[in-house]
Scaffold this motif. Structure first.
Motif, PDB file in Angstrom:
ATOM      1  N   GLY A 248       0.869  -1.176   0.000  1.00  0.00           N
ATOM      2  CA  GLY A 248       0.000   0.000   0.000  1.00  0.00           C
ATOM      3  C   GLY A 248       0.901   1.219   0.000  1.00  0.00           C
ATOM      4  N   ALA A 249       0.444   2.295  -0.582  1.00  0.00           N
ATOM      5  CA  ALA A 249       1.246   3.524  -0.566  1.00  0.00           C
ATOM      6  C   ALA A 249       0.333   4.629  -0.077  1.00  0.00           C
ATOM      7  CB  ALA A 249       1.748   3.837  -1.967  1.00  0.00           C
ATOM      8  N   CYS A 250       0.774   5.363   0.970  1.00  0.00           N
ATOM      9  CA  CYS A 250      -0.108   6.422   1.456  1.00  0.00           C
ATOM     10  C   CYS A 250       0.480   7.787   1.153  1.00  0.00           C
ATOM     11  CB  CYS A 250      -0.432   6.246   2.932  1.00  0.00           C
ATOM     12  SG  CYS A 250       0.965   5.997   3.998  1.00  0.00           S
ATOM     13  N   GLY A 251      -0.393   8.671   0.692  1.00  0.00           N
ATOM     14  CA  GLY A 251       0.033  10.002   0.275  1.00  0.00           C
ATOM     15  C   GLY A 251      -0.629  11.084   1.110  1.00  0.00           C
ATOM     16  N   VAL A 252       0.093  12.196   1.270  1.00  0.00           N
ATOM     17  CA  VAL A 252      -0.424  13.283   2.119  1.00  0.00           C
ATOM     18  C   VAL A 252      -0.064  14.641   1.522  1.00  0.00           C
ATOM     19  CG1 VAL A 252      -0.304  11.979   4.284  1.00  0.00           C
ATOM     20  CG2 VAL A 252       1.695  13.235   3.509  1.00  0.00           C
ATOM     21  N   THR A 253      -0.710  15.655   2.057  1.00  0.00           N
ATOM     22  CA  THR A 253      -0.383  17.035   1.673  1.00  0.00           C
ATOM     23  C   THR A 253       0.925  17.448   2.347  1.00  0.00           C
ATOM     24  OG1 THR A 253      -1.598  17.803   3.588  1.00  0.00           O
ATOM     25  CG2 THR A 253      -2.804  17.735   1.498  1.00  0.00           C
ATOM     26  N   GLU A 254       1.449  18.583   1.912  1.00  0.00           N
ATOM     27  CA  GLU A 254       2.673  19.133   2.514  1.00  0.00           C
ATOM     28  C   GLU A 254       2.506  19.271   4.030  1.00  0.00           C
ATOM     29  OE1 GLU A 254       6.071  19.406   1.469  1.00  0.00           O
ATOM     30  OE2 GLU A 254       5.071  20.233  -0.300  1.00  0.00           O
ATOM     31  N   GLU A 255       1.320  19.713   4.439  1.00  0.00           N
ATOM     32  CA  GLU A 255       1.075  19.971   5.862  1.00  0.00           C
ATOM     33  C   GLU A 255       1.186  18.697   6.708  1.00  0.00           C
ATOM     34  OE1 GLU A 255      -2.838  21.492   6.561  1.00  0.00           O
ATOM     35  OE2 GLU A 255      -2.321  22.249   8.561  1.00  0.00           O
ATOM     36  N   LEU A 256       0.796  17.571   6.107  1.00  0.00           N
ATOM     37  CA  LEU A 256       0.815  16.320   6.877  1.00  0.00           C
ATOM     38  C   LEU A 256       2.102  15.521   6.668  1.00  0.00           C
ATOM     39  CD1 LEU A 256      -2.895  15.333   6.313  1.00  0.00           C
ATOM     40  CD2 LEU A 256      -1.855  15.755   8.529  1.00  0.00           C
ATOM     41  N   ALA A 257       2.943  15.959   5.744  1.00  0.00           N
ATOM     42  CA  ALA A 257       4.146  15.195   5.406  1.00  0.00           C
ATOM     43  C   ALA A 257       5.052  14.890   6.613  1.00  0.00           C
ATOM     44  CB  ALA A 257       4.924  15.907   4.304  1.00  0.00           C
ATOM     45  N   PRO A 258       5.181  15.799   7.579  1.00  0.00           N
ATOM     46  CA  PRO A 258       6.057  15.476   8.716  1.00  0.00           C
ATOM     47  C   PRO A 258       5.631  14.218   9.482  1.00  0.00           C
ATOM     48  CG  PRO A 258       5.469  17.816   8.738  1.00  0.00           C
ATOM     49  CD  PRO A 258       4.642  17.169   7.665  1.00  0.00           C
ATOM     50  N   TYR A 259       4.357  13.832   9.343  1.00  0.00           N
ATOM     51  CA  TYR A 259       3.856  12.686  10.121  1.00  0.00           C
ATOM     52  C   TYR A 259       4.049  11.348   9.397  1.00  0.00           C
ATOM     53  CZ  TYR A 259       1.767  16.585  12.531  1.00  0.00           C
ATOM     54  OH  TYR A 259       1.603  17.766  13.203  1.00  0.00           O
ATOM     55  N   LEU A 260       4.488  11.382   8.148  1.00  0.00           N
ATOM     56  CA  LEU A 260       4.656  10.132   7.381  1.00  0.00           C
ATOM     57  C   LEU A 260       5.545   9.145   8.137  1.00  0.00           C
ATOM     58  CD1 LEU A 260       5.231  11.367   3.722  1.00  0.00           C
ATOM     59  CD2 LEU A 260       3.344   9.923   4.489  1.00  0.00           C
ATOM     60  N   PRO A 261       5.315   7.845   7.926  1.00  0.00           N
ATOM     61  CA  PRO A 261       6.162   6.843   8.580  1.00  0.00           C
ATOM     62  C   PRO A 261       7.637   7.017   8.189  1.00  0.00           C
ATOM     63  CG  PRO A 261       4.317   5.798   7.446  1.00  0.00           C
ATOM     64  CD  PRO A 261       4.280   7.238   7.077  1.00  0.00           C
ATOM     65  N   THR A 262       8.526   6.556   9.037  1.00  0.00           N
ATOM     66  CA  THR A 262       9.955   6.583   8.713  1.00  0.00           C
ATOM     67  C   THR A 262      10.375   5.229   8.149  1.00  0.00           C
ATOM     68  OG1 THR A 262      10.440   5.902  10.966  1.00  0.00           O
ATOM     69  CG2 THR A 262      10.670   8.246  10.453  1.00  0.00           C
ATOM     70  N   PRO A 263      11.417   5.171   7.328  1.00  0.00           N
ATOM     71  CA  PRO A 263      12.101   6.321   6.765  1.00  0.00           C
ATOM     72  C   PRO A 263      11.431   6.769   5.472  1.00  0.00           C
ATOM     73  CG  PRO A 263      13.215   4.314   6.119  1.00  0.00           C
ATOM     74  CD  PRO A 263      12.043   3.902   6.943  1.00  0.00           C
ATOM     75  N   THR A 264      11.682   8.013   5.068  1.00  0.00           N
ATOM     76  CA  THR A 264      11.303   8.433   3.714  1.00  0.00           C
ATOM     77  C   THR A 264      12.565   8.392   2.852  1.00  0.00           C
ATOM     78  OG1 THR A 264      11.642  10.705   4.431  1.00  0.00           O
ATOM     79  CG2 THR A 264       9.365   9.911   4.361  1.00  0.00           C
ATOM     80  N   VAL A 265      12.364   8.302   1.537  1.00  0.00           N
ATOM     81  CA  VAL A 265      13.527   8.301   0.632  1.00  0.00           C
ATOM     82  C   VAL A 265      13.731   9.733   0.147  1.00  0.00           C
ATOM     83  CG1 VAL A 265      14.552   7.291  -1.431  1.00  0.00           C
ATOM     84  CG2 VAL A 265      12.879   5.982  -0.108  1.00  0.00           C
ATOM     85  N   GLU A 266      14.910  10.267   0.388  1.00  0.00           N
ATOM     86  CA  GLU A 266      15.198  11.656   0.012  1.00  0.00           C
ATOM     87  C   GLU A 266      16.343  11.700  -1.008  1.00  0.00           C
ATOM     88  OE1 GLU A 266      13.162  13.842   1.172  1.00  0.00           O
ATOM     89  OE2 GLU A 266      12.283  12.738   2.837  1.00  0.00           O
ATOM     90  N   PHE A 267      16.376  12.759  -1.779  1.00  0.00           N
ATOM     91  CA  PHE A 267      17.442  12.957  -2.766  1.00  0.00           C
ATOM     92  C   PHE A 267      18.022  14.350  -2.550  1.00  0.00           C
ATOM     93  CE2 PHE A 267      18.680  13.995  -7.297  1.00  0.00           C
ATOM     94  CZ  PHE A 267      19.790  13.157  -7.297  1.00  0.00           C
ATOM     95  N   ASP A 268      19.351  14.433  -2.369  1.00  0.00           N
ATOM     96  CA  ASP A 268      19.938  15.750  -2.090  1.00  0.00           C
ATOM     97  C   ASP A 268      20.560  16.373  -3.332  1.00  0.00           C
ATOM     98  OD1 ASP A 268      22.278  14.399  -2.516  1.00  0.00           O
ATOM     99  OD2 ASP A 268      22.927  14.393  -0.421  1.00  0.00           O
ATOM    100  N   GLY A 269      20.227  15.835  -4.496  1.00  0.00           N
ATOM    101  CA  GLY A 269      20.790  16.364  -5.732  1.00  0.00           C
ATOM    102  C   GLY A 269      21.991  15.549  -6.185  1.00  0.00           C
ATOM    103  N   ASP A 270      22.535  14.762  -5.239  1.00  0.00           N
ATOM    104  CA  ASP A 270      23.707  13.946  -5.548  1.00  0.00           C
ATOM    105  C   ASP A 270      23.432  12.483  -5.221  1.00  0.00           C
ATOM    106  OD1 ASP A 270      26.307  13.218  -6.142  1.00  0.00           O
ATOM    107  OD2 ASP A 270      26.979  13.569  -4.068  1.00  0.00           O
ATOM    108  N   ARG A 271      22.948  12.248  -3.998  1.00  0.00           N
ATOM    109  CA  ARG A 271      22.701  10.877  -3.537  1.00  0.00           C
ATOM    110  C   ARG A 271      21.286  10.732  -2.962  1.00  0.00           C
ATOM    111  NH1 ARG A 271      26.718   7.404  -3.171  1.00  0.00           N
ATOM    112  NH2 ARG A 271      28.853   8.166  -3.293  1.00  0.00           N
ATOM    113  N   TYR A 272      20.824   9.466  -3.016  1.00  0.00           N
ATOM    114  CA  TYR A 272      19.559   9.136  -2.353  1.00  0.00           C
ATOM    115  C   TYR A 272      19.882   8.668  -0.947  1.00  0.00           C
ATOM    116  CZ  TYR A 272      17.708   9.400  -7.020  1.00  0.00           C
ATOM    117  OH  TYR A 272      17.354   9.859  -8.250  1.00  0.00           O
ATOM    118  N   HIS A 273      19.014   9.001  -0.001  1.00  0.00           N
ATOM    119  CA  HIS A 273      19.233   8.444   1.337  1.00  0.00           C
ATOM    120  C   HIS A 273      17.911   8.252   2.066  1.00  0.00           C
ATOM    121  CE1 HIS A 273      18.689  12.147   3.781  1.00  0.00           C
ATOM    122  NE2 HIS A 273      18.928  12.707   2.629  1.00  0.00           N
ATOM    123  N   LEU A 274      17.974   7.417   3.091  1.00  0.00           N
ATOM    124  CA  LEU A 274      16.784   7.118   3.888  1.00  0.00           C
ATOM    125  C   LEU A 274      16.786   8.021   5.101  1.00  0.00           C
ATOM    126  CD1 LEU A 274      17.140   3.275   3.590  1.00  0.00           C
ATOM    127  CD2 LEU A 274      15.228   4.619   2.699  1.00  0.00           C
TER     128      LEU A 274
END
Ligand SMILES: Cc1ncc(COP(=O)(O)O)c(C=O)c1O
Length: 488
Positions: free
Chosen positions: A275-301
Motif C-alpha cells: 500500500g502507498a499512502c500520500g499526504v499534503t505538505e502539511e501532513l508530510a512530517p507525520y509520514l512513517p519513517t524512513p522516507t527516501v530523500e534525494f539531495d541532488g547527488d545521492r539518495y538516502h533514507l
C-alpha cells in the motif's frame, strides 16, 4: 507420503564422526521426522498442488470483485529476479543501494503526479496497513494541535471498503457510518448531521464498492473541512479513474493506493501486497519513517523525522512490489494509464449489460446508470425463486474453471456478487464469463441441487465460513492450531 530410506539428495558421510564434533547439548535425542522422498516425488507433489489452484494466471478472474485482479506482467518479475534487486540486503550501506532507492524515489514521484499529493510513504504492506497509517497520522496531527481528545470521531460510508471503519476503530475512534440515499450515493444530508467539532476525519472510498462514483465528492470534502476535520481518500478502487480524477484536486488531505490492485503487482493472499499512502505538505512530517530523500547527488533514507508516526514495518516496505509497480507505470506511460482506466470501465459496463440479461440478476441502486470499474450485483430474485444463494452460484462457477471469492462485507446488498473485470480481459473472456454465469443461473432454475451442492470438481469441497468469523478458531501457527483446535 515418503517411505523409509527414500532420499532426494545423498549426503556424503562426514570425515569426522558427528558424535565427536557436536557437543552433547546440541545433539538431538532422535532424528527429525523429515519426509523421506525422492526428487521426482517432491516435484510431482508440488506440481499437483499447483494444478489445484484457481487464480489470475489460470482463469478468468472476474469473480473476485473489489480486488482488481489484473494481469501481473511477467516481464516485471524478471526485473525483481535480477540479482541487482534480488540479492540486495536491507542492511547494506545506503551508498551501495542507490539504484533501488532511486526507483523508490521515482515511484513516489509518479504516485504524487497521479494523485496530486505532496509526499508518499511506500512502507505499508497492504491497503489496510496504509489506511491504518493514515488514521495514525491524523491522530498525530490533532495531538500536535492539542485537539486529540476533542476530535474522536471518524465518518465513513457503508460501501467504503470495511477496512476504513476497522482501522479507525482500531486507532481508537468512534466510527459513524453513512448509508446511501435513494440513488445509492452516500447521503449528504446524513453527513451534514454527522459532522461537528468531534469530527477528526472522513474516510471514504470513491468509487465505492458498488462501483458508483460519488459526483458530490468535493462537497463532502468541503463539509468536513468546514467542521475542522481532515479527509482521507481510499483510492484502492482507482483502476477506473487513473488519469481522470485526482484525490488532491478533490480537496483530500490523505489518500492511499493498493499497488497490488491498481498497479498490477501480486496480491496479499497470493504474494506480499504493497500500500502507498500520500499526504499534503502539511501532513508530510507525520509520514512513517524512513522516507527516501534525494539531495541532488545521492539518495538516502531519512529516519530523523521527529513528528513521524514512526516505523510501521521492517526495513523499507515490500520492495519487489515497488519495483514491479514502477516498471508497470513506466511501461504504460501517462496516456496508457488513462487508457487502462477507460478499458476497465468499458469492460465493466459491457459485462454489466450481459449479466443483466440473465434471469434472476439485478443491480441495486442507481438503476440504469453506468458504473466505474466494478459492480455489486444482487441475486435476490433468483434466491427467492429457486432457494439457491449467490454463494452457491459463485462456488458452482469454480466447476467451470473460474475463480470466485466473497468480499461483500458488510452484507447490505441481498445475495451479493461483486464482479470486476479490469482492463486485462478480452471481449471473448467476458463473453465466456457471462455465459458461465448464465449457465449456472439456468441450472439454479432447472436443477437447483447441482448448484446448491457445488463445487463438484474441486479438491476442497466447501470451507466453513463461520470459523473465519470466530476468533476462537483462529490459529496462525501449526502449534497454535494443535493447541486450540485439536486440543493436543
Ligand atoms: C477499496 C479498498 N480499500 C482497502 C482495501 C484493503 O486493502 P488490503 O486488502 O490490501 O488490506 C481493499 C481491498 O481490496 C479495497 O478494495
Amino acid at each position: 507420503m515418503g517411505s523409509p530410506g527414500e532420499r532426494g539428495v545423498l549426503v556424503p558421510a562426514p570425515d569426522v564422526p558427528l558424535d565427536d564434533s557436536l557437543p552433547d547439548a546440541l545433539r538431538r535425542a532422535a532424528p527429525p521426522a523429515l519426509p523421506e522422498m525422492s526428487q521426482p516425488h517432491v516435484l510431482r507433489h508440488y506440481l499437483r498442488l499447483s494444478q489445484e489452484n484457481l487464480g489470475v494466471d489460470l482463469n478468468i478472474d472476474v469473480g473476485q470483485g473489489t480486488c482488481t485482479m489484473k494481469y501481473s506482467p511477467k516481464v516485471n518479475d524478471q526485473f525483481v529476479r535480477d540479482p541487482k534487486v534480488a540479492e540486495l540486503h536491507p542492511l547494506q550501506d545506503e551508498r551501495t543501494v542507490q539504484g533501488v532507492l532511486e526507483i523508490m524515489h521515482r515511484l513516489e514521484g509518479l504516485l504524487r503526479e497521479i494523485s496530486g499529493m505532496a509526499r508518499f510513504s511506500l512502507q505499508p504492506g497492504a491497503g489496510s496497513a496504509a489506511i491504518y497509517a493514515n488514521v495514525s497520522m491524523i491522530r498525530a496531527y490533532f495531538a500536535a494541535r492539542g485537539e486529540a481528545g476533542q476530535r474522536d470521531e471518524v465518518i465513513t460510508t457503508i460501501f467504503s471498503h470495511p477496512s476504513n471503519a476497522a482501522c479507525a476503530k482500531t486507532a481508537g475512534y468512534k466510527v459513524i457510518t453513512l448509508y446511501p440515499d435513494a440513488d445509492g450515493y452516500p447521503d449528504i444530508e446524513a453527513l451534514k448531521q454527522a459532522v461537528g467539532p468531534r469530527t477528526a476525519a472522513l474516510f471514504i472510498t470513491n468509487p465505492e464498492d458498488t462501483g458508483l462514483f460519488n459526483p458530490r465528492i468535493e462537497e463532502f470534502v468541503r463539509i468536513v473541512h468546514d467542521a475542522g476535520g481532515l479527509c482521507a481518500y481510499d483510492q484502492a478502487n482507482a483502476n477506473g479513474i487513473l488519469g481522470i480524477t485526482r484525490a488532491r484536486d478533490a480537496g483530500f488531505d490523505l489518500c492511499h493506493f493498493n499497488l497490488h490492485k491498481t498497479f498490477s503487482t501480486p496480491h496479499a493472499c497470493g504474494g506480499p501486497a504493497a500500500g502507498a499512502c500520500g499526504v499534503t505538505e502539511e501532513l508530510a512530517p507525520y509520514l512513517p519513517t524512513p522516507t527516501v530523500e534525494f539531495d541532488g547527488d545521492r539518495y538516502h533514507l531519512d529516519d530523523d523525522r521527529p513528528a513521524s508516526i514512526g516505523k510501521i514495518r521492517p526495513f523499507y516496505g515490500v520492495v519487489p512490489n515497488l519495483v514491479r509497480a514502477y516498471a508497470w507505470i513506466m511501461s504504460m506511460g501517462g496516456a496508457g494509464l488513462r487508457e487502462a482506466a477507460e478499458v476497465a470501465v468499458l469492460n465493466n459496463n459491457y459485462l454489466m449489460a450481459k449479466v443483466l440479461e440473465i434471469r434472476g440478476a439485478s443491480v441495486p441502486y442507481a438503476a440504469g446508470r453506468p458504473r466505474i470499474e466494478q459492480v455489486r450485483y444482487s441475486w435476490e430474485r433468483l434466491a427467492e425463486e429457486t432457494g439457491v444463494h449467490s454463494e452457491d452460484l459463485g462456488l458452482r462457477t469454480a466447476d467451470f474453471g473460474t475463480h470466485y471469492w466473497t468480499s461483500h462485507h458488510p452484507y447490505v446488498v441481498p445475495e451479493p456478487m461483486t464482479l470486476e473485470p479490469t482492463e486485462s480481459y478480452s471481449k471473448a473472456d467476458l463473453d465466456e464469463y457471462a455465459a458461465i454465469l448464465a449457465e449456472v443461473a439456468r441450472e439454479a432454475y432447472e436443477e437447483p441441487e447441482t448448484v446448491r451442492t457445488a463445487p463438484h470438481r474441486s479438491t476442497v469441497h466447501r470451507t466453513r465460513e463461520d470459523v473465519l468469523d470466530d476468533p476462537a478458531t483462529w490459529a496462525v501457527t501449526w502449534r497454535a492450531y494443535r493447541r486450540k483446535v485439536l486440543q493436543k
